[in-house]
Write a protein that holds these residues in place. Sequence first.
Motif, PDB file in Angstrom:
ATOM      1  N   GLY A  92      80.535 -57.521 -39.330  1.00 39.94           N
ATOM      2  CA  GLY A  92      79.818 -58.785 -39.266  1.00 39.94           C
ATOM      3  C   GLY A  92      78.657 -58.867 -40.238  1.00 39.94           C
ATOM      4  O   GLY A  92      78.529 -58.063 -41.166  1.00 39.94           O
ATOM      5  N   MET A  93      77.779 -59.840 -40.019  1.00 40.02           N
ATOM      6  CA  MET A  93      76.641 -60.066 -40.902  1.00 40.02           C
ATOM      7  C   MET A  93      75.531 -60.761 -40.122  1.00 40.02           C
ATOM      8  O   MET A  93      75.773 -61.383 -39.086  1.00 40.02           O
ATOM      9  N   VAL A  94      74.305 -60.620 -40.642  1.00 41.44           N
ATOM     10  CA  VAL A  94      73.151 -61.282 -40.027  1.00 41.44           C
ATOM     11  C   VAL A  94      72.409 -62.035 -41.126  1.00 41.44           C
ATOM     12  O   VAL A  94      72.165 -61.492 -42.210  1.00 41.44           O
ATOM     13  N   LEU A  95      72.080 -63.303 -40.841  1.00 37.39           N
ATOM     14  CA  LEU A  95      71.378 -64.133 -41.817  1.00 37.39           C
ATOM     15  C   LEU A  95      70.017 -64.520 -41.255  1.00 37.39           C
ATOM     16  O   LEU A  95      69.907 -64.925 -40.087  1.00 37.39           O
ATOM     17  N   PHE A  96      68.984 -64.390 -42.088  1.00 35.44           N
ATOM     18  CA  PHE A  96      67.623 -64.747 -41.705  1.00 35.44           C
ATOM     19  C   PHE A  96      67.089 -65.731 -42.744  1.00 35.44           C
ATOM     20  O   PHE A  96      67.236 -65.505 -43.947  1.00 35.44           O
ATOM     21  N   SER A  97      66.458 -66.795 -42.288  1.00 34.61           N
ATOM     22  CA  SER A  97      65.860 -67.727 -43.238  1.00 34.61           C
ATOM     23  C   SER A  97      64.733 -68.498 -42.558  1.00 34.61           C
ATOM     24  O   SER A  97      64.814 -68.829 -41.375  1.00 34.61           O
ATOM     25  N   GLY A  98      63.674 -68.779 -43.336  1.00 34.00           N
ATOM     26  CA  GLY A  98      62.581 -69.565 -42.788  1.00 34.00           C
ATOM     27  C   GLY A  98      61.373 -69.570 -43.686  1.00 34.00           C
ATOM     28  O   GLY A  98      61.257 -68.765 -44.629  1.00 34.00           O
ATOM     29  N   ALA A  99      60.449 -70.488 -43.394  1.00 35.11           N
ATOM     30  CA  ALA A  99      59.201 -70.604 -44.136  1.00 35.11           C
ATOM     31  C   ALA A  99      58.159 -69.725 -43.462  1.00 35.11           C
ATOM     32  O   ALA A  99      57.761 -69.987 -42.325  1.00 35.11           O
ATOM     33  N   ILE A 100      57.729 -68.675 -44.158  1.00 32.26           N
ATOM     34  CA  ILE A 100      56.792 -67.722 -43.565  1.00 32.26           C
ATOM     35  C   ILE A 100      55.364 -68.045 -44.010  1.00 32.26           C
ATOM     36  O   ILE A 100      55.141 -68.567 -45.098  1.00 32.26           O
ATOM     37  N   ASP A 101      54.420 -67.727 -43.134  1.00 32.40           N
ATOM     38  CA  ASP A 101      53.009 -67.927 -43.447  1.00 32.40           C
ATOM     39  C   ASP A 101      52.562 -66.944 -44.515  1.00 32.40           C
ATOM     40  O   ASP A 101      52.781 -65.742 -44.395  1.00 32.40           O
ATOM     41  N   THR A 102      51.923 -67.439 -45.574  1.00 35.31           N
ATOM     42  CA  THR A 102      51.365 -66.557 -46.601  1.00 35.31           C
ATOM     43  C   THR A 102      49.851 -66.655 -46.649  1.00 35.31           C
ATOM     44  O   THR A 102      49.218 -66.067 -47.528  1.00 35.31           O
ATOM     45  N   GLY A 103      49.258 -67.386 -45.705  1.00 35.86           N
ATOM     46  CA  GLY A 103      47.805 -67.510 -45.634  1.00 35.86           C
ATOM     47  C   GLY A 103      47.313 -68.759 -46.329  1.00 35.86           C
ATOM     48  O   GLY A 103      47.972 -69.307 -47.229  1.00 35.86           O
ATOM     49  N   GLY A 104      46.142 -69.225 -45.883  1.00 34.38           N
ATOM     50  CA  GLY A 104      45.547 -70.413 -46.499  1.00 34.38           C
ATOM     51  C   GLY A 104      46.353 -71.668 -46.286  1.00 34.38           C
ATOM     52  O   GLY A 104      46.294 -72.604 -47.108  1.00 34.38           O
ATOM     53  N   GLY A 105      47.142 -71.696 -45.208  1.00 33.48           N
ATOM     54  CA  GLY A 105      47.950 -72.877 -44.928  1.00 33.48           C
ATOM     55  C   GLY A 105      49.183 -73.008 -45.801  1.00 33.48           C
ATOM     56  O   GLY A 105      49.874 -74.039 -45.762  1.00 33.48           O
ATOM     57  N   ARG A 106      49.489 -71.965 -46.563  1.00 33.86           N
ATOM     58  CA  ARG A 106      50.667 -72.020 -47.445  1.00 33.86           C
ATOM     59  C   ARG A 106      51.828 -71.235 -46.853  1.00 33.86           C
ATOM     60  O   ARG A 106      51.637 -70.321 -46.052  1.00 33.86           O
ATOM     61  N   THR A 107      53.026 -71.607 -47.261  1.00 31.56           N
ATOM     62  CA  THR A 107      54.237 -70.931 -46.780  1.00 31.56           C
ATOM     63  C   THR A 107      55.136 -70.575 -47.953  1.00 31.56           C
ATOM     64  O   THR A 107      54.989 -71.115 -49.052  1.00 31.56           O
ATOM     65  N   ASP A 108      56.045 -69.660 -47.675  1.00 34.77           N
ATOM     66  CA  ASP A 108      57.010 -69.240 -48.697  1.00 34.77           C
ATOM     67  C   ASP A 108      58.375 -69.112 -48.021  1.00 34.77           C
ATOM     68  O   ASP A 108      58.488 -68.520 -46.940  1.00 34.77           O
ATOM     69  N   MET A 109      59.411 -69.687 -48.628  1.00 37.21           N
ATOM     70  CA  MET A 109      60.752 -69.628 -48.041  1.00 37.21           C
ATOM     71  C   MET A 109      61.389 -68.264 -48.309  1.00 37.21           C
ATOM     72  O   MET A 109      61.431 -67.811 -49.452  1.00 37.21           O
ATOM     73  N   VAL A 110      61.867 -67.621 -47.250  1.00 37.11           N
ATOM     74  CA  VAL A 110      62.520 -66.319 -47.351  1.00 37.11           C
ATOM     75  C   VAL A 110      63.919 -66.427 -46.753  1.00 37.11           C
ATOM     76  O   VAL A 110      64.102 -66.996 -45.673  1.00 37.11           O
ATOM     77  N   THR A 111      64.899 -65.899 -47.466  1.00 36.72           N
ATOM     78  CA  THR A 111      66.270 -65.843 -46.940  1.00 36.72           C
ATOM     79  C   THR A 111      66.840 -64.449 -47.211  1.00 36.72           C
ATOM     80  O   THR A 111      66.802 -63.976 -48.354  1.00 36.72           O
ATOM     81  N   LYS A 112      67.335 -63.799 -46.161  1.00 38.93           N
ATOM     82  CA  LYS A 112      67.913 -62.456 -46.282  1.00 38.93           C
ATOM     83  C   LYS A 112      69.275 -62.449 -45.596  1.00 38.93           C
ATOM     84  O   LYS A 112      69.456 -63.060 -44.545  1.00 38.93           O
ATOM     85  N   VAL A 113      70.216 -61.729 -46.195  1.00 36.94           N
ATOM     86  CA  VAL A 113      71.532 -61.531 -45.591  1.00 36.94           C
ATOM     87  C   VAL A 113      71.795 -60.028 -45.497  1.00 36.94           C
ATOM     88  O   VAL A 113      71.730 -59.320 -46.503  1.00 36.94           O
ATOM     89  N   LEU A 114      72.055 -59.545 -44.293  1.00 33.45           N
ATOM     90  CA  LEU A 114      72.401 -58.139 -44.089  1.00 33.45           C
ATOM     91  C   LEU A 114      73.881 -58.057 -43.732  1.00 33.45           C
ATOM     92  O   LEU A 114      74.310 -58.598 -42.708  1.00 33.45           O
ATOM     93  N   GLU A 115      74.649 -57.385 -44.577  1.00 26.71           N
ATOM     94  CA  GLU A 115      76.096 -57.251 -44.359  1.00 26.71           C
ATOM     95  C   GLU A 115      76.428 -55.905 -43.725  1.00 26.71           C
ATOM     96  O   GLU A 115      75.736 -54.906 -43.955  1.00 26.71           O
ATOM     97  N   SER A 116      77.492 -55.883 -42.939  1.00 24.53           N
ATOM     98  CA  SER A 116      78.064 -54.648 -42.394  1.00 24.53           C
ATOM     99  C   SER A 116      77.019 -53.754 -41.747  1.00 24.53           C
ATOM    100  O   SER A 116      76.728 -52.654 -42.237  1.00 24.53           O
ATOM    101  N   PRO A 117      76.419 -54.191 -40.635  1.00 25.27           N
ATOM    102  CA  PRO A 117      75.462 -53.333 -39.926  1.00 25.27           C
ATOM    103  C   PRO A 117      76.143 -52.076 -39.397  1.00 25.27           C
ATOM    104  O   PRO A 117      77.377 -51.994 -39.373  1.00 25.27           O
ATOM    105  N   PRO A 118      75.378 -51.071 -38.965  1.00 25.76           N
ATOM    106  CA  PRO A 118      75.973 -49.796 -38.526  1.00 25.76           C
ATOM    107  C   PRO A 118      76.972 -49.943 -37.381  1.00 25.76           C
ATOM    108  O   PRO A 118      77.946 -49.206 -37.320  1.00 25.76           O
TER     109      PRO A 118
END
Length: 417
Positions: A92-118
């Motif tokens: 299987g796979m796991v997908l993560f995505s979202g706007a994370i807090d970077t401080g000062g009221g600003r955000t940064d979009m992060v997207t990660k995909v993890l394939e073939s977990p243990p």
Amino acid sequence: MSEQQESEQSDKQKYEFRKVIEELKGYKGSGTQLVSIYVPEDKLLSDVVAHVTQEHSEASNIKSKDTRTAVQDALTSIKDRLRYYDTAPANGMVLFSGAIDTGGGRTDMVTKVLESPPDPIESFRYHCDSAFLTDPLEQMLADKGLFGLVVLDRREANVGWLKGKRVEPVKSASSLVPGKQRKGGQSAQRFARLRLEAIDNFYQEVAGMANELFVPKRHDMDGVLVGGPSPTKDEFLDGDYLHHELQDMVLGKFDVAYTDESGLYDLVDAADDVLAEHEMLEDKQVMEEFFKQLHDGDKATYGFDQTRQNLNMGAVEELLISEDLRKDVVAYTCENGHDEYELVDSNATTEAHDCTRCAATVDADEGEREDAIDHLMELADQRGTETVFISTDFEKGEQLLNAFGGVAGLLRYSTGV
């Protein structure tokens, strides 16, 4: 691929997963806008895309404009990533995505995909919160083991597995052992004899279940745990009912009040200290050998520079790395062409300095940076060196990190380095 290579590849994959999980755990959203999706191997990705599309539509009802936009952007990013796959990868796979807090009221979009977990992902899961859902992955990365479980009294018994952190009940049996009160007309002596025969027959039945389940897997097992009230569990073990190889694998016997399926879970709880000790056993044996060579032999090395030199010479049999080592290696080349490597904290900046070999000035901005564990494992792979990750959950493992810089090695031969 050899068994050692498979093990090392697995260790490296787990380390890579652990790094990403630590990164994800450090992220926070200002609202419930971080999306985590767990996809089993057999899940049709068209169904996942349909689910994400539906969630995107329903997100339009979120009152907060910022949260609504962040969730929809995260779902759009996930849909874009899913386009690269025809089917889910193995496990299987796991997908993560979202706007994370970077401080000062600003955000940064992060997207990660993890394939073939243990371990295989068992069910589809959609999660939206102020933090990414990493617990299921963390459980997969926890120390693994395969233990046989037996709980019994004179009325019933259950046999099953402990696989990692998961208890799996498999077989159960009920006894025909009569109560302690004899029926009228029976002599006390005859009743006692019949009762002992019934107990013996039941113990043989329980052992038969355990032998049938455990013996084929005995070479993969880490041990057997037996639970129940006294004197039942003592009689069972002292009577040598189990297959002799299983008998030798019994790690302990534990007082457990219940002997139905819930008793298997109680047994695991009761054996917590023994299981923790067993998980550390291999690490402890490796560290014992390291300290023995350090004090009484000449086949130990420690510290980044010395261990790296020995790795380059092909002299390291086992590379010992602390699981909690979080450092980078910066590679420099001075103006005279000399290469040098510096171990630094992952978030530390580097400064200009003199080359250790010719005193020429080394420009810190020109150094190439990479994760220390990746750097050392690559050298180990090239030279046929086994890599062993050492936990800090025991004293000598903690010493490896704090006293020896998190890096050491057992040598094939003495090098004097």
